[in-house]
Design a protein around this motif. Sequence first.
Motif, mmCIF file in Angstrom:
data_model
loop_
_atom_site.group_PDB
_atom_site.id
_atom_site.type_symbol
_atom_site.label_atom_id
_atom_site.label_comp_id
_atom_site.label_asym_id
_atom_site.label_seq_id
_atom_site.Cartn_x
_atom_site.Cartn_y
_atom_site.Cartn_z
ATOM 1 N N PRO A 88 0.728 -1.105 0.425
ATOM 2 C CA PRO A 88 -0.379 0.236 -0.248
ATOM 3 C C PRO A 88 0.549 0.922 -0.119
ATOM 4 O O PRO A 88 0.724 2.205 -0.495
ATOM 5 C CB PRO A 88 -0.642 0.006 1.482
ATOM 6 C CG PRO A 88 -0.663 -1.798 1.559
ATOM 7 C CD PRO A 88 0.584 -2.522 0.832
ATOM 8 N N GLU A 89 2.127 0.664 0.449
ATOM 9 C CA GLU A 89 3.186 2.134 0.697
ATOM 10 C C GLU A 89 2.793 2.529 -0.799
ATOM 11 O O GLU A 89 4.106 3.649 -1.042
ATOM 12 C CB GLU A 89 3.984 2.104 2.017
ATOM 13 C CG GLU A 89 5.230 0.921 1.474
ATOM 14 C CD GLU A 89 4.225 0.063 3.113
ATOM 15 O OE1 GLU A 89 3.245 -0.723 2.789
ATOM 16 O OE2 GLU A 89 5.033 -0.505 3.527
ATOM 17 N N ASP A 90 3.141 1.926 -2.033
ATOM 18 C CA ASP A 90 3.714 1.802 -3.269
ATOM 19 C C ASP A 90 2.636 2.851 -3.913
ATOM 20 O O ASP A 90 3.494 3.051 -5.114
ATOM 21 C CB ASP A 90 4.541 1.122 -3.572
ATOM 22 C CG ASP A 90 5.116 0.233 -3.019
ATOM 23 O OD1 ASP A 90 5.181 -1.465 -3.135
ATOM 24 O OD2 ASP A 90 5.991 0.694 -2.304
ATOM 25 N N THR A 91 2.088 3.013 -3.026
ATOM 26 C CA THR A 91 0.408 4.121 -3.916
ATOM 27 C C THR A 91 0.822 5.018 -3.998
ATOM 28 O O THR A 91 1.465 5.974 -3.220
ATOM 29 C CB THR A 91 -0.680 4.224 -2.758
ATOM 30 O OG1 THR A 91 -0.931 2.937 -2.816
ATOM 31 C CG2 THR A 91 -1.087 4.829 -3.507
ATOM 32 N N ALA A 92 1.216 5.755 -5.417
ATOM 33 C CA ALA A 92 1.933 7.084 -5.670
ATOM 34 C C ALA A 92 1.487 7.300 -7.099
ATOM 35 O O ALA A 92 0.644 6.340 -8.089
ATOM 36 C CB ALA A 92 2.906 7.314 -5.517
ATOM 37 N N VAL A 93 1.941 8.696 -8.219
ATOM 38 C CA VAL A 93 2.116 8.958 -8.704
ATOM 39 C C VAL A 93 3.079 8.451 -9.318
ATOM 40 O O VAL A 93 4.448 9.218 -8.913
ATOM 41 C CB VAL A 93 1.380 10.730 -8.976
ATOM 42 C CG1 VAL A 93 1.896 10.497 -11.283
ATOM 43 C CG2 VAL A 93 0.053 10.719 -8.917
ATOM 44 N N TYR A 94 3.287 7.854 -10.656
ATOM 45 C CA TYR A 94 4.724 7.992 -11.293
ATOM 46 C C TYR A 94 5.207 8.480 -12.076
ATOM 47 O O TYR A 94 4.524 8.312 -13.544
ATOM 48 C CB TYR A 94 4.840 6.084 -11.354
ATOM 49 C CG TYR A 94 4.863 4.873 -9.807
ATOM 50 C CD1 TYR A 94 3.635 5.445 -9.596
ATOM 51 C CD2 TYR A 94 6.484 4.460 -9.567
ATOM 52 C CE1 TYR A 94 3.859 4.609 -8.153
ATOM 53 C CE2 TYR A 94 6.171 4.095 -8.318
ATOM 54 C CZ TYR A 94 4.824 3.923 -7.948
ATOM 55 O OH TYR A 94 5.279 2.622 -6.383
ATOM 56 N N GLY A 116 2.525 11.483 -15.609
ATOM 57 C CA GLY A 116 2.629 11.004 -14.971
ATOM 58 C C GLY A 116 1.649 9.355 -14.654
ATOM 59 O O GLY A 116 1.002 9.871 -15.576
ATOM 60 N N THR A 117 1.833 8.680 -14.113
ATOM 61 C CA THR A 117 0.313 7.556 -14.076
ATOM 62 C C THR A 117 0.176 7.188 -12.322
ATOM 63 O O THR A 117 1.667 6.857 -11.540
ATOM 64 C CB THR A 117 1.138 6.442 -14.848
ATOM 65 O OG1 THR A 117 0.320 5.625 -15.087
ATOM 66 C CG2 THR A 117 2.078 5.764 -14.588
ATOM 67 N N GLN A 118 -1.195 6.911 -12.389
ATOM 68 C CA GLN A 118 -1.102 6.925 -10.555
ATOM 69 C C GLN A 118 -1.293 5.266 -10.482
ATOM 70 O O GLN A 118 -1.575 4.192 -11.257
ATOM 71 C CB GLN A 118 -2.622 6.874 -10.739
ATOM 72 C CG GLN A 118 -3.026 7.098 -9.653
ATOM 73 C CD GLN A 118 -2.685 7.460 -8.540
ATOM 74 O OE1 GLN A 118 -2.318 8.459 -8.418
ATOM 75 N NE2 GLN A 118 -2.057 7.108 -7.012
ATOM 76 N N VAL A 119 -0.732 4.710 -9.741
ATOM 77 C CA VAL A 119 -0.251 3.272 -8.890
ATOM 78 C C VAL A 119 -0.722 3.044 -8.063
ATOM 79 O O VAL A 119 -0.774 4.210 -6.631
ATOM 80 C CB VAL A 119 0.596 2.651 -8.827
ATOM 81 C CG1 VAL A 119 1.153 1.561 -8.216
ATOM 82 C CG2 VAL A 119 1.501 2.688 -9.854
ATOM 83 N N THR A 120 -2.043 3.253 -7.305
ATOM 84 C CA THR A 120 -2.502 2.403 -5.708
ATOM 85 C C THR A 120 -2.794 0.823 -6.353
ATOM 86 O O THR A 120 -3.043 0.371 -6.524
ATOM 87 C CB THR A 120 -4.099 3.252 -6.459
ATOM 88 O OG1 THR A 120 -4.816 4.433 -7.246
ATOM 89 C CG2 THR A 120 -4.843 2.942 -5.439
ATOM 90 N N VAL A 121 -2.348 0.650 -4.779
ATOM 91 C CA VAL A 121 -2.381 -0.532 -4.122
ATOM 92 C C VAL A 121 -3.168 -0.628 -2.687
ATOM 93 O O VAL A 121 -2.779 -0.078 -1.999
ATOM 94 C CB VAL A 121 -0.851 -0.866 -3.726
ATOM 95 C CG1 VAL A 121 -0.799 -2.030 -3.145
ATOM 96 C CG2 VAL A 121 0.137 -0.752 -4.622
#
Length: 123
Positions: A88-94, A116-121
Amino acid sequence: QVRLVESGGGLVQAGGSLRLSCVWSGRTLSIYSLGWFRRTPGKEREYVATINWSDSRTYYADSVKGRFTISRDNAKNTVYLQMNSLKPEDTAVYYCAARRGDYSILAGVYDYWGQGTQVTVSS
């Protein structure tokens, strides 16, 4: 002009995997290093990984080492970020970024950025 376009973000459960892509267009790729950064609301951009285009040396932040892999495809002018064992802590815009010269963990020295591309865990 240099252009970077990211793709591959999305929603994934904890423990899952995603692969981000960054397609490069513009100047000669061999003189740049390409990196991935990420940002969560209210925080500065955080360094994730870098690859040197000239010799393929790779570098990783401690927080992702052993879980993420950066790679390239010369023929497609593309750099990838394979993300495994996501948390979950990898959630971010990459964000994909490029600079002339060797790698750096400092976002401020990168010359070009993607949108940027959104990643949601999810947990």
